[in-house]
Design a protein around this motif. Structure first.
Motif, mmCIF file in Angstrom:
data_model
loop_
_atom_site.group_PDB
_atom_site.id
_atom_site.type_symbol
_atom_site.label_atom_id
_atom_site.label_comp_id
_atom_site.label_asym_id
_atom_site.label_seq_id
_atom_site.Cartn_x
_atom_site.Cartn_y
_atom_site.Cartn_z
ATOM 1 N N PRO A 77 -8.738 -6.983 -5.786
ATOM 2 C CA PRO A 77 -7.893 -7.998 -5.125
ATOM 3 C C PRO A 77 -6.489 -7.454 -4.912
ATOM 4 N N ILE A 78 -5.942 -7.685 -3.725
ATOM 5 C CA ILE A 78 -4.612 -7.182 -3.379
ATOM 6 C C ILE A 78 -3.795 -8.328 -2.784
ATOM 7 N N ARG A 148 2.542 -5.570 -14.807
ATOM 8 C CA ARG A 148 2.049 -5.394 -16.175
ATOM 9 C C ARG A 148 0.804 -6.229 -16.469
ATOM 10 N N CYS A 149 0.538 -7.246 -15.640
ATOM 11 C CA CYS A 149 -0.656 -8.074 -15.817
ATOM 12 C C CYS A 149 -1.846 -7.555 -15.011
ATOM 13 N N GLY A 150 -1.648 -6.459 -14.283
ATOM 14 C CA GLY A 150 -2.747 -5.864 -13.523
ATOM 15 C C GLY A 150 -2.881 -6.394 -12.110
ATOM 16 N N THR A 151 -1.911 -7.165 -11.632
ATOM 17 C CA THR A 151 -1.955 -7.664 -10.252
ATOM 18 C C THR A 151 -1.505 -6.558 -9.307
ATOM 19 N N VAL A 152 -2.277 -6.357 -8.250
ATOM 20 C CA VAL A 152 -1.970 -5.321 -7.254
ATOM 21 C C VAL A 152 -1.304 -5.978 -6.047
ATOM 22 N N TYR A 153 -0.167 -5.426 -5.627
ATOM 23 C CA TYR A 153 0.565 -5.934 -4.468
ATOM 24 C C TYR A 153 0.565 -4.891 -3.356
ATOM 25 N N GLU A 154 0.377 -5.369 -2.143
ATOM 26 C CA GLU A 154 0.554 -4.487 -0.986
ATOM 27 C C GLU A 154 2.035 -4.167 -0.853
ATOM 28 N N GLY A 155 2.355 -2.877 -0.707
ATOM 29 C CA GLY A 155 3.744 -2.477 -0.555
ATOM 30 C C GLY A 155 4.084 -2.213 0.897
ATOM 31 N N ARG A 156 4.064 -0.961 1.258
ATOM 32 C CA ARG A 156 4.445 -0.556 2.611
ATOM 33 C C ARG A 156 3.525 -1.178 3.652
ATOM 34 N N ALA A 157 4.108 -1.567 4.783
ATOM 35 C CA ALA A 157 3.343 -2.214 5.848
ATOM 36 C C ALA A 157 2.414 -1.226 6.543
ATOM 37 N N GLY A 158 1.363 -1.763 7.161
ATOM 38 C CA GLY A 158 0.467 -0.932 7.959
ATOM 39 C C GLY A 158 -0.999 -1.199 7.726
ATOM 40 N N GLY A 159 -1.336 -1.937 6.653
ATOM 41 C CA GLY A 159 -2.740 -2.241 6.384
ATOM 42 C C GLY A 159 -3.246 -1.529 5.150
ATOM 43 N N VAL A 160 -3.741 -2.275 4.180
ATOM 44 C CA VAL A 160 -4.142 -1.677 2.899
ATOM 45 C C VAL A 160 -5.345 -0.758 3.045
ATOM 46 N N GLU A 161 -6.179 -0.970 4.046
ATOM 47 C CA GLU A 161 -7.383 -0.159 4.203
ATOM 48 C C GLU A 161 -7.127 1.113 5.005
ATOM 49 N N ALA A 204 -9.712 4.364 -7.441
ATOM 50 C CA ALA A 204 -11.143 4.570 -7.204
ATOM 51 C C ALA A 204 -11.531 4.096 -5.818
ATOM 52 N N TRP A 205 -10.983 2.959 -5.406
ATOM 53 C CA TRP A 205 -11.310 2.418 -4.083
ATOM 54 C C TRP A 205 -10.737 3.296 -2.969
#
Length: 306
Positions: A77-78, A148-161, A204-205
């Motif tokens: 999840p992102i 620190r809770c393991g939540t992943v945030y999208e940073g730089r723009a452009g698409g996570v995939e 890994a992903w």
């Protein structure tokens, strides 16, 4: 007694001339006889059209789907950047892209550790403001940030995939993804297990999209002499590296850097790779086609952060 006899053909004539009583007229019977053939022709046309549309749709779908790799890992999840950045986003140039992600660089943000995870979006906005304001970068440098809770945030723009060119390590922004741990992890600082697990899952992903083993070594060509390697030099680096593997810095901190072997092993397991000393070892990132990762030094690299 005289017996009256009907003339032949009278009954047949009357029946034929009285529709609805004994049968439809001849023209109607001919038309009805043709209907099964017409229906068959129409059905064949519709079927052929449906097959053609299905083939076109399948072709379009295949065009947008990346080819599956034998060691792909599920996408974690992102949180999209719109949820933490909102109206604070400034106008910026279009994102730049590479052909694939060959390696991951792990960073820390060098910010306080004792935050509540609910405050992570605010801290990210502060980081964004500092990098795009004081440092005059066009966007936040990291492709992803993990709290620190393991939540992943999208940073730089452009698409996570997509293989978005980041601004996280001089010389090796091309063909890599930057993952920043939110906090400071110098020697002696505890590194939350949820954070290391999230970094492993994300790595890994992203590496699985190109079939790269997180435990492997890869070859990357430096695009900037401000890195540890002169511009144009081919460097052999871990596929899952620390920032200081490619740049002269203490980032990601001694404590987090010491956890990288564990993160690599976990990422490999999440990809479904055999355990042991790099069974299924992959040098895919550069050794198979190093030219694809070669990028000329660009002025933008010099202001796009370390």
């Amino acid at each position: 007694m005289r017996v009256l006899r009907r003339r032949r053909g009278t009954r047949r004539h009357r029946a034929a001339g009285t529709p609805g009583i004994a049968g439809p007229p001849r023209a109607a019977r001919v038309l009805l006889g043709c209907l099964p053939g017409v229906a068959a022709v129409v059905a064949l046309v519709l079927c052929a059209h449906g097959v053609e549309r299905a083939a076109e749709t399948s072709g379009r779908t295949a065009t947008h789907r990346p080819a599956a790799t034998p060691y792909a890992a599920p996408r974690p999840p992102i949180v999209p950047r719109s949820q933490w950045l909102g109206d604070a986003a400034r106008k910026q140039p279009r994102p730049r892209y590479d052909d694939r992600v060959a390696a991951v660089f792990v960073h820390h943000t060098d910010s306080p550790n004792g935050y509540d995870c609910a405050d992570a979006p605010r801290i990210l906005r502060d980081l964004y403001t500092g990098q795009t304001g004081t440092r005059d970068w066009d966007d936040i440098g990291y492709n992803f940030v993990v709290d620190r809770c393991g939540t992943v945030y999208e940073g730089r723009a452009g698409g996570v995939e997509r293989a978005v060119t980041g601004a996280h390590t001089q010389g090796f922004n091309h063909g890599t993804t930057g993952i920043a741990a939110l906090g400071t992890f110098t020697a002696g600082m505890p590194v939350p297990r949820a954070m290391t697990h999230a970094i492993a899952a994300l790595s890994a992903w992203k590496l699985g999209l190109t079939g790269t083993d997180p435990r492997a070594s890869v070859r990357l060509v430096s695009s900037n002499g401000l890195s540890r390697y002169a511009a144009g030099t081919t460097a052999e680096l871990p596929a899952l590296a620390g920032h200081n593997d490619g740049y002269m810095t203490s980032c990601p901190g001694a404590a987090l850097h010491a956890r990288l072997p564990e993160i690599r092993r976990l990422a490999a397991r999440l990809q479904g790779r055999p355990t042991g000393p790099q069974e299924g070892h992959s040098r895919r990132a550069g050794s198979s086609d190093p030219g694809a990762l070669r990028s000329p030094a660009q002025a933008a690299d010099r202001r796009w952060g370390p």
